[in-house]
Write a protein that holds these residues in place. Structure first.
Motif, PDB file in Angstrom:
ATOM      1  N   ASP A 326      59.833 -52.201   5.265  1.00 22.80           N
ATOM      2  CA  ASP A 326      61.095 -52.431   4.568  1.00 22.80           C
ATOM      3  C   ASP A 326      62.119 -53.224   5.364  1.00 22.80           C
ATOM      4  N   GLN A 327      61.836 -53.492   6.635  1.00 22.33           N
ATOM      5  CA  GLN A 327      62.884 -54.093   7.458  1.00 22.33           C
ATOM      6  C   GLN A 327      62.288 -54.809   8.650  1.00 22.33           C
ATOM      7  N   VAL A 328      63.151 -55.634   9.255  1.00 25.84           N
ATOM      8  CA  VAL A 328      62.785 -56.361  10.449  1.00 25.84           C
ATOM      9  C   VAL A 328      63.978 -56.322  11.397  1.00 25.84           C
ATOM     10  N   VAL A 329      63.686 -56.269  12.690  1.00 22.97           N
ATOM     11  CA  VAL A 329      64.726 -56.283  13.711  1.00 22.97           C
ATOM     12  C   VAL A 329      64.711 -57.642  14.393  1.00 22.97           C
ATOM     13  N   LEU A 330      65.894 -58.214  14.598  1.00 24.19           N
ATOM     14  CA  LEU A 330      66.026 -59.504  15.254  1.00 24.19           C
ATOM     15  C   LEU A 330      66.782 -59.354  16.561  1.00 24.19           C
TER      16      LEU A 330
END
Length: 385
Positions: A326-330
Motif C-alpha cells: 500500500d505504500q512506498v518510503v522515499l
C-alpha cells in the motif's frame, strides 16, 4: 476538491488526497495524428485493450477517433461489448476466442471477430445462422509468432470454408491479419520470414476468392518503423499512449499518463538507522524519509525496491527499502518536503520526473506492464481535449 493542474508535473503542486493517474487526452490525440501520418495511406486501428493500457478505454477511444483513427481494437469480447454499450459505433475488432455465450451478443452488436481455426469459424457461422445476422470475420494467420492464428497447413481449409460461408450469406471476410514478433528489428531474418509467410497467405486467400479483405499486420513499431508491414490498416497500441516502441529511436510521441500521490508523512532519522517504515534500508547519513500511499497493489513494481525513484519538488528521490502493498518510503535527504507535497512516480519526463520506461527497467519488466498494472485505487483524472 483537488484541482488538476494544467501542467500535472508542476514542482511543489499539492496533490489530491489519494493517488491519481492524470491522463492527458491531448497527448493521445497528438500520438494518433502522428501515427496516422506516419502510416499513411493506411488506416489506423486504435488498440484500447486492457482498459486502454490502463488509461481508460472509452476516453482513449474517443480521443483517438476524433484525431484520425477509424477502427478500435481490443482483446476480449467483453471489452468490445463494453465499448458498444458506451455508444461507440466505429468498426471494432476483438481477437481472443469468445466464450460461447458471448458470440450471439457480439454479432448482434456488429462487432468483428478474429478467427484462427476452422472450428472457430464454424462456431461463428452457426451463431450467425442462429441469430439471423451476418458476421464480420478477420482471419488470423500464424506467420511464426505462434500466439494464436492458423498455421500454414490449415490455410486452405480455413479459406475454403470462409468462402463457402460467405456465399451462404452467413459472414463477410472482412480482414486477413497476423502478429509480428519483432517488428522493431527491420533487418531480422524472423521478420523477413513472417512477412513472406503473410504474403503467401494473401496469395492463397485470393486464389480461393477472398480478394476484398483488409490486410493488417503492423503494431506500434511497424507502423512507425517498417513500411513494408503497413498494408491497409495499422494497429498501434503502446505508441498510442506515448511510449517509443523502437529502442534507440524517438518519433515525437508524447506520454499520456502521469502517476502521482501525496506525501502523507515525513520523518527525520539519524545516520545508521534502519527505516522505521520498513526493513532493508540503512543510511550512513542523517536524512528525511517520506511516506507515499502507492504500493505494489497499485502497480508499483516490487522488484524496484531500493532502485526506483519518484520526483518531489523537481528532485528525484530513491525508494528506501521494500515497496509494500500500500505504500512506498522515499529517501528525500535534506529536501524540505512537507506532508501534502506531490510525489510523481512517472510522467512524460519533461520536468525531470521518471518515465514509464525507467520504471520498467527498475522493475525488470516492460512499459506495457507498468501502465496496465496501475490499479483501480489510483483515481483516473483526465485533461480534456
Amino acid at each position: 476538491m483537488p484541482r488538476v493542474s494544467d501542467d500535472p508535473h508542476d514542482a511543489g503542486e499539492t496533490a489530491a488526497t489519494t493517488a491519481e493517474a492524470v491522463v492527458d487526452l491531448n497527448a493521445i490525440a497528438h500520438n494518433t495524428r502522428l501515427l496516422r501520418s506516419a502510416a499513411a495511406p493506411a488506416a489506423m486501428m486504435a488498440v484500447v485493450k486492457a482498459d486502454g493500457f490502463g488509461h481508460g478505454a472509452a476516453q482513449v477511444a474517443q480521443a483517438a477517433l476524433a484525431s484520425g483513427a477509424t477502427w478500435l481494437g481490443v482483446a476480449h469480447a467483453a471489452e468490445a461489448l463494453a465499448l458498444r454499450k458506451s455508444g461507440f459505433t466505429a468498426p471494432l475488432l476483438f481477437w481472443l476466442p469468445p466464450p460461447p455465450d458471448a458470440v450471439d451478443a457480439v454479432l448482434a452488436a456488429g462487432i468483428d471477430v478474429s478467427v484462427g481455426s476452422v472450428s472457430g469459424l464454424q462456431a461463428v457461422a452457426d451463431a450467425a445462422a442462429r441469430t439471423g445476422t451476418v458476421a464480420g470475420v478477420h482471419l488470423k494467420i500464424d506467420s511464426g509468432m505462434s500466439r494464436g492464428g492458423a498455421p500454414a497447413e490449415v490455410w486452405g481449409r480455413l479459406f475454403t470454408w470462409t468462402h463457402q460461408f460467405q456465399d451462404a450469406g452467413l459472414l463477410i471476410a472482412r480482414g486477413l491479419w497476423t502478429h509480428l514478433a519483432s517488428a522493431e528489428e527491420t533487418g531480422s531474418a524472423a521478420l523477413h520470414i513472417q512477412m513472406n509467410d503473410f504474403r503467401t497467405a494473401i496469395e492463397a486467400a485470393r486464389a480461393i476468392g477472398l480478394s476484398s479483405v483488409i490486410l493488417h499486420v503492423a503494431n506500434s513499431a511497424a507502423a512507425l518503423h517498417t513500411p513494408q508491414a503497413r498494408f491497409d490498416l495499422v494497429r498501434p497500441g503502446l505508441s498510442l499512449y506515448g511510449i517509443e516502441p523502437v529502442p534507440g529511436r524517438t518519433f515525437g510521441l508524447r506520454p499520456a499518463m502521469t502517476v502521482r500521490a501525496p506525501v502523507v508523512l515525513t520523518k527525520r532519522v539519524p545516520a545508521g538507522t534502519g527505516v522505521s517504515f520498513g526493513p532493508d534500508y540503512y543510511t550512513s547519513r542523517e536524512t528525511t524519509l517520506a511516506l507515499v500511499p502507492l504500493g505494489f497493489a497499485d502497480g508499483v513494481p516490487r522488484r524496484a525496491s531500493n532502485r526506483g525513484e519518484f520526483s518531489i519538488r523537481g528532485v528525484r528521490c530513491r525508494v528506501a527499502g521494500r515497496i509494500s502493498m500500500d505504500q512506498v518510503v522515499l529517501d528525500v535527504g535534506d529536501l524540505p518536503v512537507r506532508e501534502g507535497d506531490t510525489a510523481v512516480m512517472f510522467g512524460p519526463g519533461a520536468g525531470g520526473e521518471p518515465t514509464v520506461s525507467e520504471w520498467a527497467l527498475w522493475g525488470d519488466t516492460t512499459a506495457n506492464e507498468v501502465l496496465t498494472r496501475i490499479g483501480p485505487r489510483v483515481t483516473r483524472r483526465y485533461l480534456p481535449l
